[in-house]
Motif scaffolding. Sequence first.
Motif, PDB file in Angstrom:
ATOM      1  N   LYS A  35      38.279  47.897  42.469  1.00 41.00           N
ATOM      2  CA  LYS A  35      39.497  47.098  42.620  1.00 41.00           C
ATOM      3  C   LYS A  35      40.675  47.854  42.040  1.00 41.00           C
ATOM      4  CE  LYS A  35      38.724  44.636  38.324  1.00 41.00           C
ATOM      5  NZ  LYS A  35      39.625  43.846  37.550  1.00 41.00           N
ATOM      6  N   GLU A  36      41.831  47.574  42.598  1.00 41.02           N
ATOM      7  CA  GLU A  36      43.055  48.138  42.039  1.00 41.02           C
ATOM      8  C   GLU A  36      43.896  46.991  41.523  1.00 41.02           C
ATOM      9  OE1 GLU A  36      46.420  48.178  43.080  1.00 41.02           O
ATOM     10  OE2 GLU A  36      46.119  46.748  44.687  1.00 41.02           O
ATOM     11  N   CYS A  37      44.621  47.259  40.445  1.00 33.97           N
ATOM     12  CA  CYS A  37      45.330  46.186  39.742  1.00 33.97           C
ATOM     13  C   CYS A  37      46.827  46.462  39.623  1.00 33.97           C
ATOM     14  CB  CYS A  37      44.696  45.977  38.368  1.00 33.97           C
ATOM     15  SG  CYS A  37      42.978  45.460  38.466  1.00 33.97           S
ATOM     16  N   SER A  38      47.417  47.115  40.619  1.00 31.06           N
ATOM     17  CA  SER A  38      48.837  47.453  40.549  1.00 31.06           C
ATOM     18  C   SER A  38      49.729  46.213  40.524  1.00 31.06           C
ATOM     19  CB  SER A  38      49.229  48.355  41.720  1.00 31.06           C
ATOM     20  OG  SER A  38      49.026  47.667  42.952  1.00 31.06           O
ATOM     21  N   GLN A  39      49.237  45.060  41.007  1.00 33.41           N
ATOM     22  CA  GLN A  39      50.038  43.835  41.014  1.00 33.41           C
ATOM     23  C   GLN A  39      49.669  42.890  39.867  1.00 33.41           C
ATOM     24  OE1 GLN A  39      49.252  42.959  45.235  1.00 33.41           O
ATOM     25  NE2 GLN A  39      51.471  43.074  45.482  1.00 33.41           N
ATOM     26  N   PHE A  40      48.822  43.350  38.947  1.00 31.66           N
ATOM     27  CA  PHE A  40      48.461  42.552  37.774  1.00 31.66           C
ATOM     28  C   PHE A  40      49.668  42.489  36.855  1.00 31.66           C
ATOM     29  CE2 PHE A  40      46.738  41.664  33.630  1.00 31.66           C
ATOM     30  CZ  PHE A  40      45.697  40.782  33.876  1.00 31.66           C
ATOM     31  N   THR A  41      50.148  41.271  36.542  1.00 28.52           N
ATOM     32  CA  THR A  41      51.384  41.116  35.757  1.00 28.52           C
ATOM     33  C   THR A  41      51.145  40.628  34.332  1.00 28.52           C
ATOM     34  OG1 THR A  41      51.657  38.824  36.462  1.00 28.52           O
ATOM     35  CG2 THR A  41      52.704  40.547  37.839  1.00 28.52           C
ATOM     36  N   SER A  46      46.992  36.160  37.076  1.00 25.91           N
ATOM     37  CA  SER A  46      47.269  37.521  37.532  1.00 25.91           C
ATOM     38  C   SER A  46      46.110  37.904  38.434  1.00 25.91           C
ATOM     39  CB  SER A  46      47.362  38.487  36.357  1.00 25.91           C
ATOM     40  OG  SER A  46      48.599  38.366  35.709  1.00 25.91           O
ATOM     41  N   CYS A  48      43.892  41.181  40.793  1.00 24.77           N
ATOM     42  CA  CYS A  48      43.599  42.520  41.274  1.00 24.77           C
ATOM     43  C   CYS A  48      43.058  42.369  42.693  1.00 24.77           C
ATOM     44  CB  CYS A  48      42.559  43.209  40.399  1.00 24.77           C
ATOM     45  SG  CYS A  48      43.115  43.479  38.684  1.00 24.77           S
ATOM     46  N   THR A  49      43.098  43.447  43.466  1.00 21.77           N
ATOM     47  CA  THR A  49      42.631  43.409  44.850  1.00 21.77           C
ATOM     48  C   THR A  49      41.430  44.321  45.013  1.00 21.77           C
ATOM     49  OG1 THR A  49      44.896  43.007  45.590  1.00 21.77           O
ATOM     50  CG2 THR A  49      43.330  43.766  47.256  1.00 21.77           C
ATOM     51  N   LYS A  63      40.777  38.885  46.561  1.00 20.47           N
ATOM     52  CA  LYS A  63      41.494  38.903  45.284  1.00 20.47           C
ATOM     53  C   LYS A  63      40.573  38.449  44.158  1.00 20.47           C
ATOM     54  CE  LYS A  63      45.614  39.593  47.183  1.00 20.47           C
ATOM     55  NZ  LYS A  63      45.761  40.915  47.686  1.00 20.47           N
TER      56      LYS A  63
END
Length: 149
Positions: A35-41, A46, A48-49, A63
């Motif tokens: 998973k990638e978490c570039s949109q984790f705030t 929050s 990850c994708t 998600k």
Amino acid sequence: MSRLFILSAGAALALAQAAPAAPAAPETRPLKIAKECSQFTGDTPSFCTITESNLEAIPAGSKILYYGPVVANPLFSSSTAVIAVGNGDSALGYCVVYDTAKPPFGTCAFHAGSGTLAGFQAIVKVTVDDKQIWHWDGDYVLGTTQAAK
């Protein structure tokens, strides 16, 4: 005294024979998710994708939502996690990750699911690689988890 011992041993044997057998442990299968978490705030929730998965019921693009209670702590995260596939297909678990370890690591355990993930149970080791892709490696069961009687 020996008569009491024989009676006690006989009673114990009778109870052991009357007790139902423990259900067999369900057969597990390997689970590998990236998973990638570039949109984790750090907000609640929050997310990850998922970019890769070896389980068809959890496809890439799904998600993983993190609801806390601890998602924005600088040292670690401790959070309810929901794998949201869509259309009522989801899994519920809990993750604890030591974010500041070198490299970061943790564990997630899932205990319930719905839709195509009904009966989903899993436990995974959490790691992250140099490209900031997070990996879940462990085992899962899907569907009924009770042994037939």
